[in-house]
Design a protein around this motif. Structure first.
Motif, mmCIF file in Angstrom:
data_model
loop_
_atom_site.group_PDB
_atom_site.id
_atom_site.type_symbol
_atom_site.label_atom_id
_atom_site.label_comp_id
_atom_site.label_asym_id
_atom_site.label_seq_id
_atom_site.Cartn_x
_atom_site.Cartn_y
_atom_site.Cartn_z
ATOM 1 N N ASP A 26 56.859 76.197 -22.458
ATOM 2 C CA ASP A 26 57.452 74.719 -22.854
ATOM 3 C C ASP A 26 56.757 73.846 -21.844
ATOM 4 O O ASP A 26 56.332 72.654 -22.022
ATOM 5 C CB ASP A 26 58.808 74.726 -22.227
ATOM 6 N N ILE A 29 53.259 72.576 -23.107
ATOM 7 C CA ILE A 29 53.316 71.599 -24.136
ATOM 8 C C ILE A 29 53.606 70.174 -23.383
ATOM 9 O O ILE A 29 53.085 69.155 -23.683
ATOM 10 C CB ILE A 29 54.079 71.997 -25.028
ATOM 11 N N LEU A 30 54.560 70.286 -22.607
ATOM 12 C CA LEU A 30 54.869 68.896 -21.669
ATOM 13 C C LEU A 30 53.655 68.305 -21.020
ATOM 14 O O LEU A 30 53.487 67.174 -20.891
ATOM 15 C CB LEU A 30 56.216 69.424 -20.922
ATOM 16 N N GLN A 32 50.630 68.395 -21.531
ATOM 17 C CA GLN A 32 49.713 67.892 -22.549
ATOM 18 C C GLN A 32 50.315 66.485 -22.921
ATOM 19 O O GLN A 32 49.363 65.474 -22.805
ATOM 20 C CB GLN A 32 49.623 68.704 -24.165
ATOM 21 N N THR A 33 51.673 66.395 -23.088
ATOM 22 C CA THR A 33 52.051 65.074 -23.532
ATOM 23 C C THR A 33 52.021 64.029 -22.384
ATOM 24 O O THR A 33 51.962 63.056 -22.726
ATOM 25 C CB THR A 33 53.708 65.230 -23.682
ATOM 26 N N LEU A 34 51.998 64.640 -21.431
ATOM 27 C CA LEU A 34 51.834 63.811 -19.893
ATOM 28 C C LEU A 34 50.492 63.670 -19.539
ATOM 29 O O LEU A 34 50.115 62.957 -18.420
ATOM 30 C CB LEU A 34 52.587 64.397 -18.802
ATOM 31 N N LEU A 35 49.421 64.032 -20.234
ATOM 32 C CA LEU A 35 47.863 64.015 -19.871
ATOM 33 C C LEU A 35 47.704 64.826 -18.733
ATOM 34 O O LEU A 35 46.881 64.487 -17.895
ATOM 35 C CB LEU A 35 47.422 62.802 -19.755
ATOM 36 N N THR A 186 61.646 64.406 -16.080
ATOM 37 C CA THR A 186 61.908 64.900 -17.153
ATOM 38 C C THR A 186 62.508 65.979 -17.404
ATOM 39 O O THR A 186 63.530 66.208 -17.901
ATOM 40 C CB THR A 186 60.464 65.053 -17.939
ATOM 41 N N PHE B 65 46.086 60.016 -30.215
ATOM 42 C CA PHE B 65 46.852 60.962 -29.324
ATOM 43 C C PHE B 65 47.715 61.882 -29.938
ATOM 44 O O PHE B 65 47.763 63.071 -30.014
ATOM 45 C CB PHE B 65 47.215 60.229 -28.222
ATOM 46 N N VAL B 150 54.050 58.395 -19.790
ATOM 47 C CA VAL B 150 52.509 58.251 -19.072
ATOM 48 C C VAL B 150 51.637 57.926 -20.136
ATOM 49 O O VAL B 150 50.938 56.986 -19.533
ATOM 50 C CB VAL B 150 52.377 59.697 -18.750
#
Ligand code: HEM
Ligand code: HEM
Lengths: 198, 198
Positions: A26, A29-30, A32-35, A186, B65, B150
């Protein structure tokens, strides 16, 4: 980092901390979402060296901000409006350790488990329990958990500039810190979400 | 700003948008928490002039993105994995308008009401309804709503630099944009919170 043995209520890595339902896949993947990448880990380590001697000054700014806002200091006070100084002091020491953890810890399952714990401590399950904070509100509202991302991020910049790094490195440390703050908040929101919605 | 009459599904200010339970006095306290002041309003207006000619380029970055991450493009696809191009296109036009609204609108009760609407559209009540997006997932998980703060923040910086303003003004516009993004996402989370916890 300095010894954490004498920080009241700090249970990072202790057996009593429950396994979080949030796992490393998890997290991947998170991130990646946050760069959030390995480069950010390196900039957090660099930020840790810059911030370590300034931890008390940083906490002065954050605690000053809370103290200046009745709607925030309320969460460290009885519902009758009496500030709880022991509660403020005990939490402050864990907040200071959080700066070290954020910049220096491996973000592994042990770390994920303690993020669940911190989420529960802002939420009804555990708020007030760690410090026997009698009569304080039983939850920090979600709106302020997310809103606080702004001051915790913006106020760190001046401190990051104080370590003699180039402005490019300061920008990178600042971006890494920002990502880390959003990542932590988060994870802390898991108890607030309706079932299946996190 | 250009006419919004031709943006499918954009209902800002329309009578059909419900009154949000979140009122202006709630907003005033939340703005304090986010360090959001009248100065930020001025910097958002300045940012609006810089971003207006770049709106499509910004949406290219954000959509790129999403497209690059299967766990994100999933929310614009059927649960069987077929991307929904009309859904992507219709939402893109409203996302472009959101840049204008964020930088140029008065944050009044009409604005608050539309933020509740946008929250509901990311959540089970309304997701997929505006664009008849058949078979798409019924909710964006809370973790990605917060995480997306972000990229939506970090990616705007390069665009803010492109308007010929001083680096001090760019920093101020960037801070104002950051606060605005956190403010919007915070409001959109109201449907996700357990009762009484927002
Ligand atoms: C970016 C958002 C926030 C950050 C980074 C943050 C950080 C922390 C940390 C590190 C702790 C100690 C965790 C531990 O026990 O080891 C803590 C506890 C606490 N925080 Fe926050 N916090 C945030 C939002 C808030 C807000 C908005 C309030 C409202 C005043 C708040 C009030 C408290 C209180 C009362 C505790 C003690 C909870 C307990 O009873 O254990 N926090 N926070
Ligand atoms: C910082 C966080 C986010 C921002 C600023 C944002 C912005 C927006 C805006 C402005 C709209 C159109 C609102 C309207 O209808 O007028 C929208 C809709 C939408 N967004 Fe987001 N969004 C965020 C997070 C996410 C995430 C993480 C996803 C996951 C892919 C996502 C997927 C969607 C989808 C699928 C819609 C269409 C919802 C519907 O069926 O009406 N959004 N977003």
């Amino acid at each position: 980092m300095p010894s954490t043995a004498s920080i009241p209520g700090y249970t990072y890595g202790n057996a009593e901390v429950a396994e979080s339902p949030f796992r490393l896949d998890d997290l991947a993947i998170l991130k990646q979402t946050l760069l959030f990448t390995e480069a950010d880990v390196q900039y957090l380590r660099m930020a840790g060296t810059v911030l370590e001697p300034q931890v008390e000054a940083i906490l002065d700014v954050w605690y000053g901000f809370v103290a200046a806002h009745p709607h925030l200091v309320a969460y460290f006070s009885t519902t009758q409006g009496a500030v709880l100084p022991d509660y403020l002091a005990r939490v402050r020491a864990r907040f200071a350790q959080w700066i070290r953890d954020t910049t220096q810890r491996e973000y592994d399952q042990t770390w994920l488990n303690y993020q669940m714990e911190i989420g529960l401590r802002h939420h009804t399950e555990k708020k007030n329990h760690t410090d026997a904070a009698a009569g304080a509100p039983t939850i920090i509202p979600l709106r302020y958990m997310v809103g606080f991302i702004v001051p915790i991020t913006l106020t760190i910049k001046e401190f990051l500039k104080a370590g003699g790094h180039s402005s490019a490195e300061v920008e990178q440390m600042y971006a890494a810190w920002f990502k880390a703050v959003v990542l932590h908040v988060t994870l802390w929101l898991q108890p607030y979400a309706q079932p299946g919605e996190f």
